[in-house]
Design an enzyme around this catalytic site. Structure first.
Site, PDB file in Angstrom:
ATOM      1  N   ASN A 167      -0.464  36.908 -33.972  1.00 21.75           N
ATOM      2  CA  ASN A 167       0.779  36.633 -32.996  1.00 21.75           C
ATOM      3  C   ASN A 167       0.273  35.718 -31.940  1.00 21.75           C
ATOM      4  O   ASN A 167       1.230  34.689 -31.603  1.00 21.75           O
ATOM      5  CB  ASN A 167       0.930  37.963 -32.079  1.00 21.75           C
ATOM      6  CG  ASN A 167       1.927  38.793 -32.838  1.00 21.75           C
ATOM      7  OD1 ASN A 167       2.450  38.737 -33.887  1.00 21.75           O
ATOM      8  ND2 ASN A 167       1.840  40.160 -32.367  1.00 21.75           N
ATOM      9  N   ARG A 255      21.552  31.654 -54.959  1.00 20.23           N
ATOM     10  CA  ARG A 255      22.689  32.119 -55.795  1.00 20.23           C
ATOM     11  C   ARG A 255      22.313  32.132 -57.230  1.00 20.23           C
ATOM     12  O   ARG A 255      21.287  31.572 -57.650  1.00 20.23           O
ATOM     13  CB  ARG A 255      23.847  31.053 -55.751  1.00 20.23           C
ATOM     14  CG  ARG A 255      24.441  31.074 -54.096  1.00 20.23           C
ATOM     15  CD  ARG A 255      25.641  30.226 -54.365  1.00 20.23           C
ATOM     16  NE  ARG A 255      26.807  30.230 -54.961  1.00 20.23           N
ATOM     17  CZ  ARG A 255      27.809  29.438 -54.958  1.00 20.23           C
ATOM     18  NH1 ARG A 255      27.807  28.455 -54.604  1.00 20.23           N
ATOM     19  NH2 ARG A 255      28.751  29.768 -56.036  1.00 20.23           N
ATOM     20  N   HIS A 256      23.237  33.023 -58.116  1.00 23.52           N
ATOM     21  CA  HIS A 256      22.897  33.034 -59.593  1.00 23.52           C
ATOM     22  C   HIS A 256      23.027  31.434 -60.086  1.00 23.52           C
ATOM     23  O   HIS A 256      23.410  30.581 -59.421  1.00 23.52           O
ATOM     24  CB  HIS A 256      24.022  33.744 -60.010  1.00 23.52           C
ATOM     25  CG  HIS A 256      25.228  33.403 -59.627  1.00 23.52           C
ATOM     26  ND1 HIS A 256      26.049  32.366 -60.127  1.00 23.52           N
ATOM     27  CD2 HIS A 256      26.201  33.972 -58.648  1.00 23.52           C
ATOM     28  CE1 HIS A 256      27.146  32.184 -59.582  1.00 23.52           C
ATOM     29  NE2 HIS A 256      27.437  33.366 -58.706  1.00 23.52           N
ATOM     30  N   HIS A 390      25.085  36.020 -54.276  1.00 24.71           N
ATOM     31  CA  HIS A 390      26.447  35.407 -54.646  1.00 24.71           C
ATOM     32  C   HIS A 390      26.622  34.426 -53.238  1.00 24.71           C
ATOM     33  O   HIS A 390      26.241  34.634 -52.064  1.00 24.71           O
ATOM     34  CB  HIS A 390      27.549  36.186 -54.964  1.00 24.71           C
ATOM     35  CG  HIS A 390      27.403  37.052 -56.075  1.00 24.71           C
ATOM     36  ND1 HIS A 390      27.576  36.714 -57.504  1.00 24.71           N
ATOM     37  CD2 HIS A 390      26.702  38.392 -56.426  1.00 24.71           C
ATOM     38  CE1 HIS A 390      27.348  37.669 -58.041  1.00 24.71           C
ATOM     39  NE2 HIS A 390      26.868  38.674 -57.385  1.00 24.71           N
ATOM     40  N   ALA A 392      29.244  34.318 -50.848  1.00 25.16           N
ATOM     41  CA  ALA A 392      29.672  34.996 -49.587  1.00 25.16           C
ATOM     42  C   ALA A 392      28.693  35.982 -49.135  1.00 25.16           C
ATOM     43  O   ALA A 392      28.356  35.807 -47.938  1.00 25.16           O
ATOM     44  CB  ALA A 392      31.017  35.604 -50.115  1.00 25.16           C
TER      45      ALA A 392
END
Length: 450
Positions: A167, A255-256, A390, A392
């Protein structure tokens, strides 16, 4: 080579376009109770207080609870003599500096209370050290006795030298107090600052402060003490705290690979990846299989296009139904042109308020946030993770980590064939976009284009 740049549930209506507030799943002060709450941070410097405060704020805002951090250090840095002070400014025997610090803490607390009293805010997080019983007594009196607000203390205690050292390094790199200061000098000064606070530090005592509601967090999640929390909101905060950690890790999002539905412009469905999507799958597996990322895990949705994309990555894999793409209801498998022709009123309504709009027999972005909440809780518990999902879904997840306003979620750009590297830090989250040189259809629809 890839290129890098840094930067109780109500059933949904069959139709109805925009779900009314009573039918969305985000939280509000009405659903949480009518009284504003102050979360008061407690602890020595370099114990992760600011990191926790900022992450808790992001989480609460993400689920619709209007939350702000009021950081005493930010107020102190507005004072010309205290913008980048040396450690002796924090010496409890330095009466002049102590008076400045007290004034700044009072100003931050006053603003926090005032913000809640206007009715616009739900939760204020008062981020300061609050290391003495006297100080905490005064804070409690101001919040609860004088202003009839709720109050819960959140104390971070670290006895692990490894966590404290990590930290300290994080603070010296990212704290505004040490901007432009040489690393060794910053670390040395900051360690002296910590010693000044150690001289007066009194941890919260169950015996003498048993009337307070508080959470004690030991060593970034090694142990917890929960005392006198009450109400739904405080219960959610406790649950979140028990799932979060402050140790360094990296979250990868992608994403895919391009799907056959991407090629034909259709939404939803469960299509296979295209030839270019297969190329991305191989490039992505090569990228991860030729790196040493400790404990890497891969999460995908249940849909074929994400499973196919991650198939050749040499790491343990888990499938999450909650990571499936937003449910477009009766509009699944259609193109946007077909939707505009068959459902012109729905098309216009979604364009007007994409966040709250719920597809007939489907979901809204607000519904998606509620669906993803258990995923985010588990993600906060993890180390290094690659999440293949995906558009969204990743918009909602990026909105959480990058602290984007809820209304911006439906418009966050998440291109195909791009790996997004998120590195949580004390003062925010760094996002790095790694673009793979494999062409794909652009599925992003800017605001007002639908």
């Amino acid at each position: 080579m890839p290129t890098t740049t840094t930067s109780m549930a109500t059933p949904p209506p069959k139709r109805g376009c925009i779900a009314p507030p009573s039918q969305t799943q985000s939280e509000t002060r009405t659903s949480m109770g009518s009284v504003g709450q102050v979360i008061v941070m407690v602890g020595l410097p370099a114990r992760g207080k600011t990191y926790i405060a900022k992450k808790l704020t992001r989480y609460l805002n993400w689920i619709g609870v209007n939350t702000r951090v009021f950081n005493a250090g930010d107020y102190r840095r507005t004072v010309s003599t205290a913008k980048k002070p040396k450690h002796d400014f924090f010496d409890p025997n330095n009466t002049e500096a102590k008076a400045i610090r007290e004034q700044c803490m009072e100003a931050a607390l006053e603003d926090a209370i005032g913000w809640l009293k206007t009715g616009n805010g739900d939760v204020a997080i008062f981020d300061a050290t609050n290391t003495t019983r006297e100080r905490r007594h005064n804070v409690f009196t101001r919040i609860v006795v004088q202003n009839a607000l709720k109050c819960m203390f959140l104390e971070s205690i670290c006895t692990s030298d490894e966590i404290v050292e990590s930290n300290v390094r994080e603070v010296k790199v990212h704290s505004p107090d040490y901007k432009g200061v040489e690393a060794n000098e910053a670390i040395s000064d900051f360690l002296e600052r910590i010693k000044h606070y150690e001289d007066i530090y009194e941890p919260i005592s169950e015996e003498s402060e048993g009337h307070l509601a508080f959470i004690k967090l030991f060593n970034a999640g090694e142990k917890y003490v929960i005392h006198k929390h009450e109400g739904y909101l405080q219960s959610k905060i406790v649950y979140w705290i028990m799932n979060v950690h402050i140790t360094p890790r990296t979250i990868y999002l992608t994403r895919h690979g391009e799907s056959m539905y991407n090629v034909s412009g259709r939404i939803g469905g469960d299509s296979n990846i295209s030839e270019r999507g297969q190329q991305y799958s191989m490039a992505l597996s090569y990228f991860f299989n030729h790196q040493t990322i400790p404990g890497l895990r891969v999460w995908t949705s249940w849909l074929k296009r994400t499973i196919q994309t991650s198939a050749n990555i040499n790491a343990p894999q888990e499938r999450w139904r909650a990571l499936n793409e937003i449910d477009a209801g009766v509009m699944e498998n259609l193109t946007y042109e077909e939707i505009s022709e068959r459902y012109p009123e729905e098309f216009a309504a979604r364009d007007k308020n994409k966040l709250a709009y719920r597809y007939p027999s489907g979901e809204s972005y607000q519904d998606l946030v509620a669906r993803l909440e258990p995923v985010m809780m588990e993600l906060e518990r993890q180390g290094n993770v690659l999440l293949v999902a995906h558009q969204a879904v990743l918009r909602c997840i990026m909105g959480y980590f990058l602290d984007r306003p809820l209304e911006d979620l439906p418009y966050i750009k998440v291109p195909l064939h791009t790996l997004i590297k998120l590195t949580p830090q004390a003062y925010g989250c760094e996002a790095e976009f790694i673009r793979f040189p494999i062409e794909a259809f652009d599925t992003h629809r800017p605001k007002g284009s639908e």
